[in-house]
Design an enzyme around this catalytic site. Structure first.
Site, short mmCIF file in Angstrom:
data_model
loop_
_atom_site.label_atom_id
_atom_site.label_comp_id
_atom_site.label_asym_id
_atom_site.label_seq_id
_atom_site.Cartn_x
_atom_site.Cartn_y
_atom_site.Cartn_z
N HIS A 13 30.69 64.60 46.76
CA HIS A 13 32.16 64.56 46.92
C HIS A 13 32.49 63.40 47.86
O HIS A 13 32.31 63.49 49.06
CB HIS A 13 32.66 65.89 47.52
CG HIS A 13 34.16 65.95 47.63
ND1 HIS A 13 34.88 67.03 47.18
CD2 HIS A 13 35.08 65.08 48.12
CE1 HIS A 13 36.17 66.82 47.39
NE2 HIS A 13 36.31 65.64 47.98
N HIS A 15 35.17 59.89 48.70
CA HIS A 15 36.36 59.06 48.47
C HIS A 15 36.01 57.62 48.80
O HIS A 15 35.66 57.30 49.93
CB HIS A 15 37.52 59.54 49.35
CG HIS A 15 37.93 60.94 49.03
ND1 HIS A 15 38.83 61.23 48.03
CD2 HIS A 15 37.51 62.13 49.52
CE1 HIS A 15 38.98 62.54 47.93
NE2 HIS A 15 38.18 63.11 48.83
N ARG A 17 38.25 55.11 47.72
CA ARG A 17 39.51 54.35 47.73
C ARG A 17 39.43 53.13 46.81
O ARG A 17 38.70 53.12 45.84
CB ARG A 17 39.91 53.94 49.17
CG ARG A 17 39.82 55.04 50.21
CD ARG A 17 40.72 56.21 49.96
NE ARG A 17 40.79 57.10 51.14
CZ ARG A 17 41.07 58.39 51.07
NH1 ARG A 17 41.30 58.98 49.91
NH2 ARG A 17 41.14 59.11 52.16
N ASN A 41 41.42 60.41 43.20
CA ASN A 41 42.79 60.46 43.74
C ASN A 41 43.24 59.11 44.31
O ASN A 41 43.57 58.98 45.47
CB ASN A 41 42.95 61.59 44.77
CG ASN A 41 41.98 61.48 45.95
OD1 ASN A 41 40.90 60.93 45.81
ND2 ASN A 41 42.39 62.00 47.08
N LYS A 95 38.35 66.54 38.39
CA LYS A 95 38.73 67.10 39.69
C LYS A 95 40.15 67.64 39.64
O LYS A 95 41.09 66.90 39.31
CB LYS A 95 38.63 66.00 40.77
CG LYS A 95 39.17 66.38 42.15
CD LYS A 95 38.28 67.38 42.86
CE LYS A 95 38.86 67.83 44.20
NZ LYS A 95 38.80 66.80 45.23
N HIS A 134 39.83 71.42 44.39
CA HIS A 134 40.29 71.49 45.78
C HIS A 134 41.00 72.84 45.91
O HIS A 134 42.13 72.97 45.45
CB HIS A 134 41.24 70.32 46.10
CG HIS A 134 41.71 70.33 47.53
ND1 HIS A 134 41.41 69.34 48.43
CD2 HIS A 134 42.45 71.24 48.21
CE1 HIS A 134 41.94 69.64 49.61
NE2 HIS A 134 42.59 70.78 49.50
N HIS A 168 34.22 71.29 49.07
CA HIS A 168 34.34 71.33 50.55
C HIS A 168 34.78 72.69 51.07
O HIS A 168 35.82 72.82 51.70
CB HIS A 168 35.26 70.21 51.07
CG HIS A 168 36.55 70.02 50.31
ND1 HIS A 168 37.42 71.04 50.05
CD2 HIS A 168 37.09 68.91 49.74
CE1 HIS A 168 38.44 70.57 49.37
NE2 HIS A 168 38.25 69.28 49.16
N ASP A 240 32.81 64.58 51.42
CA ASP A 240 34.27 64.43 51.49
C ASP A 240 34.63 63.33 52.49
O ASP A 240 35.70 63.37 53.12
CB ASP A 240 34.97 65.74 51.85
CG ASP A 240 36.46 65.72 51.51
OD1 ASP A 240 36.90 64.82 50.75
OD2 ASP A 240 37.20 66.58 52.04
N HIS A 244 40.45 56.33 56.25
CA HIS A 244 41.82 55.84 56.44
C HIS A 244 41.75 54.76 57.51
O HIS A 244 40.93 54.86 58.42
CB HIS A 244 42.75 56.96 56.97
CG HIS A 244 42.99 58.07 56.00
ND1 HIS A 244 43.88 57.98 54.95
CD2 HIS A 244 42.45 59.31 55.92
CE1 HIS A 244 43.89 59.12 54.27
NE2 HIS A 244 43.02 59.94 54.83
N ALA A 256 45.00 63.06 56.68
CA ALA A 256 43.87 64.00 56.63
C ALA A 256 42.63 63.30 56.08
O ALA A 256 42.69 62.64 55.04
CB ALA A 256 44.23 65.19 55.76
ZN LIG Z 1 38.02 65.19 49.02
#
Ligand SMILES: [Zn+2]
Length: 335
Positions: A13, A15, A17, A41, A95, A134, A168, A240, A244, A256
């Protein structure tokens, strides 16, 4: 010096970006992991075959010198059978986000009407495409995951052949579901094996510990540690890791996400060593995921040593969890 070898670590899992952030963070995971489930996402989310192919190309361009497999995913919507058949060979999972549950989840599922979802989920089941979820309601923040258990039950019983990954997980309620339904699996992050809500807001507010789902109670942490340390066969590591820029975290309206990509294997070694369970770490970071997803990752051997590693203050624009702190284990070599 004590050392520990991991083969083909997988982050189930992640991210990554896009654009400059992708170029900053993707090499950090590709260095020590054989592969990762890449979350869809983006803005806008990944919903077409063209999106999947183009995003995979951008990821591969960001990690030119590493053996690394990005396992691609689609953002859940109700898709028809012909579309799902056409993307089957290009994705590893789909997802599902409840609408607005976390970063860039707008346009997710707003009502869990099983009949509306039936064609998509039955086709996924027939094509053996796992559903990653999620699992949070729109309720009170500490109760969102526990409240979502009834939706997991609805999905698990209506689609008994569909592999459903509770992403998660953070609660003892989610841990209990693993032994209740054959087709429910879970990922666990490293930060949820270390933090409770006290570490987020118990003293000074800690933006780099703030994520969704939020860290819960000590008894939840214990339940997560139990299944992770025993490498329960239905549980996999999924970081996860969610980068950012520093100004989005250290600001009014903190985004988050906890960034752990470059420190997760070291932290996992430290935790499993501390509990005398290092022998189970291989299953937790790779073997269970290979069995559950039926994937055969590229060979990679990561040797870690019990030697202090001071976490850098920043990776590009991103502040990692435990910035400036010492971790008990370091990566010695990767081959
Ligand atoms: Zn996630």
């Amino acid at each position: 010096m004590k050392s520990h070898t991991l083969l083909m670590p997988l982050d189930m899992h992640l991210h990554l970006r896009d654009a400059v952030m992708l170029e900053n963070v993707a090499p950090l995971t590709a260095y020590s992991y054989s592969g990762a489930i890449v979350m869809p996402n983006l803005v806008p989310p990944v919903t077409t075959l063209e999106d999947v192919k183009a995003y995979k190309q951008r990821i591969m361009a960001a990690v030119p010198n590493d053996f690394f497999e990005p396992y691609m995913t689609l953002f859940y919507k109700n898709y028809d059978k012909a579309f799902l058949e056409s993307v089957r060979d290009h994705i590893t999972a789909i997802k599902l986000y409840p609408d607005g549950a976390t970063t860039n989840s707008d346009g997710g599922v707003s009502s869990f009407d099983i009949e509306e979802m039936r064609e998509t989920l039955e086709t996924m089941s027939a094509l053996e495409i796992p559903l990653c979820v999620h699992g949070e309601t729109a309720g009170f923040v500490m109760d969102r995951e526990a409240e979502f258990m009834s939706i997991y039950e609805l999905l698990a019983t209506n689609f008994p052949k569909l592999k459903i990954i509770m992403e998660h997980i953070t609660t003892k309620e989610a841990v209990a579901m693993l032994d209740k339904y054959d087709n429910l699996y879970a990922t666990i992050t490293v930060h949820h094996l270390l933090l409770t809500l006290d570490d987020v807001v118990g003293g000074m507010m800690m933006p780099h510990h703030f994520c969704k789902p939020i860290a819960k109670r000590p008894e939840d942490l214990d339940a997560l540690l139990n299944v992770a340390l025993e490498a329960h066969p239905k549980v996999m590591f999924g970081s996860d890791s969610a980068p950012h820029p520093q100004n989005k975290k250290e600001s009014c309206g903190c985004a988050a996400g906890v960034f752990t990509a470059p420190i997760s294997l070291q932290l996992l070694c430290e935790i499993f060593d501390q509990y005398g369970k290092l022998d189970n770490l291989q299953a937790f970071v790779s073997d269970n995921a290979q069995n559950i997803y039926g994937i055969c990752p590229e060979f990679k051997e990561v040797v870690l040593e019990k030697r202090t590693f001071v976490v850098p203050e920043k990776y590009g624009s991103v502040v990692p969890m435990y910035a400036g702190k010492a971790i008990g284990w370091s990566i010695e070599s990767v081959e």
